[in-house]
Scaffold this active site. Structure first.
Site, PDB file in Angstrom:
ATOM      1  N   GLU A  34     -11.569 -13.670 -22.382  1.00 24.75           N
ATOM      2  CA  GLU A  34     -10.423 -13.776 -21.478  1.00 24.75           C
ATOM      3  C   GLU A  34     -10.086 -15.226 -21.141  1.00 24.75           C
ATOM      4  O   GLU A  34      -9.172 -15.487 -20.380  1.00 24.75           O
ATOM      5  CB  GLU A  34     -10.634 -12.928 -20.216  1.00 24.75           C
ATOM      6  CG  GLU A  34     -11.971 -13.079 -19.545  1.00 24.75           C
ATOM      7  CD  GLU A  34     -12.201 -12.081 -18.408  1.00 24.75           C
ATOM      8  OE1 GLU A  34     -11.267 -11.383 -17.990  1.00 24.75           O
ATOM      9  OE2 GLU A  34     -13.343 -12.038 -17.918  1.00 24.75           O
TER      10      GLU A  34
ATOM     11  N   CYS B 208      -9.696  -4.376 -23.281  1.00 23.73           N
ATOM     12  CA  CYS B 208      -9.710  -3.602 -22.038  1.00 23.73           C
ATOM     13  C   CYS B 208      -8.727  -4.126 -20.998  1.00 23.73           C
ATOM     14  O   CYS B 208      -8.700  -3.655 -19.873  1.00 23.73           O
ATOM     15  CB  CYS B 208     -11.124  -3.554 -21.453  1.00 23.73           C
ATOM     16  SG  CYS B 208     -11.766  -5.176 -21.011  1.00 23.73           S
TER      17      CYS B 208
ATOM     18  N   HIS C 149       0.832  -1.210   0.000  1.00 23.40           N
ATOM     19  CA  HIS C 149       0.000   0.000   0.000  1.00 23.40           C
ATOM     20  C   HIS C 149       0.860   1.251   0.000  1.00 23.40           C
ATOM     21  O   HIS C 149       0.449   2.302  -0.493  1.00 23.40           O
ATOM     22  CB  HIS C 149      -0.946  -0.036   1.202  1.00 23.40           C
ATOM     23  CG  HIS C 149      -2.084  -0.986   0.983  1.00 23.40           C
ATOM     24  ND1 HIS C 149      -2.620  -1.759   1.955  1.00 23.40           N
ATOM     25  CD2 HIS C 149      -2.763  -1.270  -0.154  1.00 23.40           C
ATOM     26  CE1 HIS C 149      -3.605  -2.488   1.447  1.00 23.40           C
ATOM     27  NE2 HIS C 149      -3.698  -2.208   0.175  1.00 23.40           N
TER      28      HIS C 149
ATOM     29  N   ASP D  10      -6.425 -11.736 -18.043  1.00 15.74           N
ATOM     30  CA  ASP D  10      -6.715 -13.153 -17.806  1.00 15.74           C
ATOM     31  C   ASP D  10      -6.362 -14.015 -19.012  1.00 15.74           C
ATOM     32  O   ASP D  10      -5.934 -15.163 -18.850  1.00 15.74           O
ATOM     33  CB  ASP D  10      -8.188 -13.340 -17.439  1.00 15.74           C
ATOM     34  CG  ASP D  10      -8.429 -13.056 -15.969  1.00 15.74           C
ATOM     35  OD1 ASP D  10      -7.681 -13.623 -15.149  1.00 15.74           O
ATOM     36  OD2 ASP D  10      -9.323 -12.272 -15.645  1.00 15.74           O
TER      37      ASP D  10
HETATM   38  C1  PEP Z   1      -8.765  -8.795 -18.006  1.00 13.73           C
HETATM   39  O1  PEP Z   1      -8.744  -9.942 -17.563  1.00 13.73           O
HETATM   40  O2  PEP Z   1      -8.005  -8.381 -18.908  1.00 13.73           O
HETATM   41  C2  PEP Z   1      -9.706  -7.813 -17.434  1.00 13.73           C
HETATM   42  C3  PEP Z   1      -9.852  -6.605 -17.957  1.00 13.73           C
HETATM   43  O3  PEP Z   1     -10.388  -8.180 -16.324  1.00 13.73           O
HETATM   44  P1  PEP Z   1      -9.778  -8.113 -14.838  1.00 13.73           P
HETATM   45  O4  PEP Z   1      -8.417  -7.461 -14.915  1.00 13.73           O
HETATM   46  O5  PEP Z   1     -10.746  -7.352 -14.029  1.00 13.73           O
HETATM   47  O6  PEP Z   1      -9.692  -9.562 -14.486  1.00 13.73           O
HETATM   48 MG    MG Z   2     -10.316 -10.595 -16.231  1.00 15.08          MG
END
Ligand code: PEP
Ligand code: MG
Length: 582
Positions: free
Chosen positions: A433, A504, A191, A457
């Site tokens: 993912e 994303c 943190h 992921d």
């Molecule tokens: C991903 O897996 O790329 C994603 C955007 O989801 P998270 O990072 O929330 O698992």
């Molecule tokens: Mg993800």
């Protein structure tokens, strides 16, 4: 000149005179208390808890005000530990049964808790030991008064060197006086590191022992991008770093000017840049940086850091805040992705040996329909306020997608029967993912309105590398040819079928990959708000043809390292200022 390597946790370069602080040394005046003073000492302990709570609340409010609730939540968690009844009972027992002084009892109990954390195999949890130690100091400070560690005497800007700094100490640093800091201890997910990033103070942690080699007043350079600390730099090094500081400042100013300009390539291809958020208030930050909409709202954060489940109204209020902030721009609400590293304590679910492969995300939603339906109702009710789309996470099979859509339709029917207004045309999409989805993407594309590639992921599951495990971090490669093939195929098929596709995962937030992703055919990226200017800068510095050439070449290459080096070389060619950051 001496050079030390640590872990880069907060970007930028700071040059200044060292202020060295050692460990807080609280000398505990008495280890035991008289038998007839026990009750009085216990109430002194409780008073200290209240004093420490006030100090932590001040830190929480200060940090929340400056950095937002996500950083403030660190101190909220400290408050919860401080008020933990089990810890209080342990401390009271030592005072009552062993006649320990409150100071000694606090130290003994909290160090025991810190040790438990320290021994946990997951480094992210192990670092929570520092939070417990922070609370011990707050309590000792409340019981004994300020130790010798106050930095209030500083009258000129300095670089702080310490064995360790707690999150509250970093939060209280005077930013006018402290230009950067280095600690011997600490890790990348601590943190302390998170607060430093939020404050924008260049920082390096985990250097190992080096304080004995430095004296107050020595000149120190902190390179928060490369994790390097230089003590007594020679003239040439100092000149080089002075130059770097100037170019970083110039580049930052240049990026700031891009806020209101579109992300369009030199030959006129528009790239849509959306923002990723975890908390509603971040929507405003995305707008400030010029996001066209929200491409990923990670709603699972509504469940984290609280002891009960969010109600339908809690969900609704959060969605309303985001939608209202974004006006008529698209807001992509992802249904909760709990499990694996995002664990909601209130569920009390059985501990799984492989949580990343277990009952997480959409699987959890389909198993606990009441949770899923509550969220779906809130999203649907909020849909009339703006322009939303909904996205299911961690889909692995078509059957799962169909089941999720069925429940969605059922909730819509319920609302309609009860006369509750909602939009009937909300686009439904999925995250790509899990490799099975990328491989079978053509089948999925027939059943969704859009897809968004979640590389965080997708990399983890394609390469069988835990994204949170420091021991295998070098194997977690976004540029692995297998990962690139899955991304390329998904984009190609989505474009062929005319289904909107975006990306994303964190890959989209890193300028290193922007040319590659555009070259692979992506026209929509969803990124962390602070990364928007950098990604936009790349978009505005390249042609489509250049990007396509980069993507073709990368797909032909053999290994992740070479692809990474190639992408770096190409990026630095178009925007030389990125050379020091990547
Ligand atoms: C991903 O897996 O790329 C994603 C955007 O989801 P998270 O990072 O929330 O698992
Ligand atoms: Mg993800």
């Amino acid at each position: 000149m001496m050079r030390f390597q640590g872990i880069a946790v907060s970007s930028g370069v700071a040059i200044g005179k060292a202020v060295v602080i050692g460990q807080d040394v609280f000398s505990i005046p008495s280890q035991y208390v008289a038998a007839d003073a026990v009750e009085q000492e216990i109430s002194r302990f409780h008073q200290a808890v209240e004093t420490a709570a006030k100090a932590i609340e001040r830190n929480r409010d200060l940090v929340t005000q400056e950095l937002g609730p996500k950083s403030g939540a660190i101190f909220q968690a400290h408050l919860e530990i401080l008020r933990d009844q089990k810890i209080h009972a342990d401390i009271e027992r030592l005072i009552r049964e062993k006649q320990y002084s409150p100071e000694r009892a606090c130290t003994e109990v909290l160090r025991r808790y810190a040790d438990v954390f320290r021994r946990l195999p997951n480094p992210e949890f192990a670092e929570r030991a520092y939070d417990v130690m922070d609370i011990e100091r707050q309590l000792l400070r409340a019981l004994l008064g300020e130790p010798r560690r106050s930095l209030s005497h500083l009258t000129s800007p300095a670089i702080l060197l310490a064995r360790n700094l707690t999150p509250s100490e970093v939060a209280n640093l005077d930013r006018k006086m402290i230009k950067g800091f280095v600690t011997e201890l600490g890790g990348p997910t601590s943190h302390t590191a998170i607060v430093a990033q939020g404050l924008g103070i260049p920082a390096v942690v985990g250097t190992g022992p080096f304080l004995a080699e430095v004296a107050g007043g020595d000149t120190v350079i902190v390179d928060g991008d490369r994790g390097i600390v230089i003590v007594h730099p020679d003239e040439e090094t100092l000149r080089e770093y002075d130059q770097e500081v100037r170019s970083i400042q110039a580049f930052t100013a240049e990026l700031e000017k891009l806020h209101d300009l579109p992300a369009v390539t030199l030959d006129g291809t528009p790239i849509n840049i959306y923002g990723n958020i975890e908390f509603p208030h971040e929507a405003v930050l995305c707008l400030k940086h010029g996001a066209e909409g929200i491409g990923l709202y990670r709603t699972e954060f509504l469940y984290l850091g609280r002891s009960d489940l969010p109600s339908e109204e809690d969900h609704y209020r959060a969605y309303r805040e985001v939608i209202e902030a974004m006006g008529d721009r698209i807001v992509t609400i992802r249904t909760f992705d709990l499990g694996a590293d995002k664990v909601a304590a209130q569920f009390g679910f059985e501990k799984e040996p492989n949580p990343c492969l277990g009952l997480r995300s959409i699987r959890l939603a389909l198993r606990h329909l009441e949770l899923f339906r509550t969220q779906a109702r809130a999203i649907l009710r909020a849909s009339v306020l703006g322009n939303i789309q909904v996205m299911f996470p961690m889909i692995a099979t078509v059957a799962e997608l169909r089941q999720a859509k069925l429940i969605w339709a059922d909730v819509m029917e319920d609302l309609a029967e009860n006369g509750i207004p909602f939009r009937h045309d909300i686009p439904i999409g999925i995250m790509v993912e899990v490799p099975s989805v990328a491989i079978m993407i053509d089948r999925f594309l027939d059943e969704v309105d859009f897809v968004s590639i979640g590389t965080n992921d997708l990399i983890q599951y394609t390469l069988a590398v835990d994204r949170t495990n420091r021991n295998v971090v070098s194997m977690y490669n976004p540029t692995d040819p297998a990962v690139l093939r899955l991304i390329a195929y998904t984009i190609q098929e989505a474009n062929r079928k005319g289904v909107p596709v975006s990306l994303c995962g964190q890959m989209a937030s890193h300028p290193l990959y922007t040319m590659l992703l555009i070259g692979l055919g992506l026209r929509k990226l969803s990124v962390t708000s602070s990364a928007i200017p950098e990604v936009k800068k790349v978009c505005r510095s390249v042609t489509l043809e250049q990007c396509e050439r980069v993507a073709r070449r990368a797909l032909e290459m053999e290994n992740a390292r070479n692809i990474h080096a190639f992408l770096r070389e190409q990026l630095v060619k178009v925007v030389p200022a990125f050379a020091r950051m990547i």
